[in-house]
Design an enzyme around this catalytic site. Sequence first.
Site: not given
Length: 388
Positions: A154, A214
Amino acid sequence: MKYSSSWRFTGRCLVFIILFSSSAILRSQDHGLAQKPPMGWNSWYGDLCQVTDAMIRAQADAMVRNGMKALGYEYVNIDDCWQGKRDARGVIHGDKNFPDMKGLADYIHSKGLKFGLYSSPGPLTCGRREGSYGHEELDAQTYAAWGVDFLKYDWCSGGEVYKPEQMQAAYRKMGDALKRTGRPILYSLCQYGLEKVWTWAPSVGGNMWRTTGDLDYNYDRVSLVGFQQDGLERFAGPGHWNDPDMLLVGLKKITEDENRTQMSLWCLLAAPLLASADLNTISPASLAILTNAEVIAVDQDAAGIQGHRVSEEGPLDVWAKPLADGSKAVGLFNRGEGPSPVTVNFKNLGLKKAAAVRDLWGAKDLGTFQDSFTANVPMRGGVLVRIK
Ligand code: GLA
């Protein structure tokens, strides 16, 4: 110097043999993972930074008990916040909630499941834990020694140490380090779709890559992100998949119709199916959505083709995915705030005038239809059919 024709022939054969064997060597380095969109569970939306070893074991147990494993869900992935400190040699360790990473991996493997972990190319993860910056090789070796099967990588603080044009190299660094471990580790890129990641992710070893930010916890994001995926289908295929983020199915505040919309759309998109709800407390209705075999079969279809938009009229959206047997999976979606009929015209699917339609959520043949099929779709809902 002159060569006889037999020498020329032998030379050509040698060139052919060298090319053939080097491509075979390259292929053998390719670990063959993710031939179908990966399926499993991830801790983030359910547990955020409160995650513990016991919780992860309990999710693995639930996945076996509730039938998910039998349907193909296999990865049990810890997201952010498992990391403790590095020791004097630079080796990363789990924090106090993860005292024995190898033991946890062994437990998950003993259930016939696979173990996933999370890190960042930056110095810190998004949860401000240790990232892999400057420790890529050692971290990959450590993960392999623990028995890790999946790494989500990430970006987070990556932007503090790399320029955007160095992003590919940063991801390649870990991709190469994972390969050098010799352990097949599925590599999942997470950098929110920056730098058109779908155009280069496979070349740095990526098996899947997030295409957007997200989803957070709401259906509005599911709808926005999910219905934005049209056009990315040509970048997906066996071994490498677009990832529009996890399944929110079973999380609070999302209705069952909204859950069915996400599951239907994600399966049409050949997206990775990573559940995020607590599998020990999930409602039977949400679990039924995660475990509908005919719906999952659309996602896991052998042709490995990502679906695309067929038509859009205001809030009514029709998507189709070509399947290996020549039929089409078709999603009829109503993004509006009231119930509405939604129609798919067979000519838009390249199908003949008459076609047989099967309702996949209801596992029921609906009969043969001429020219088109119409379903009544609840607000924010989706109907998924197979048309042949
Ligand atoms: C980012 C990712 C999420 C999750 C969190 C963890 O926001 O996109 O999927 O991994 O970080 O901190």
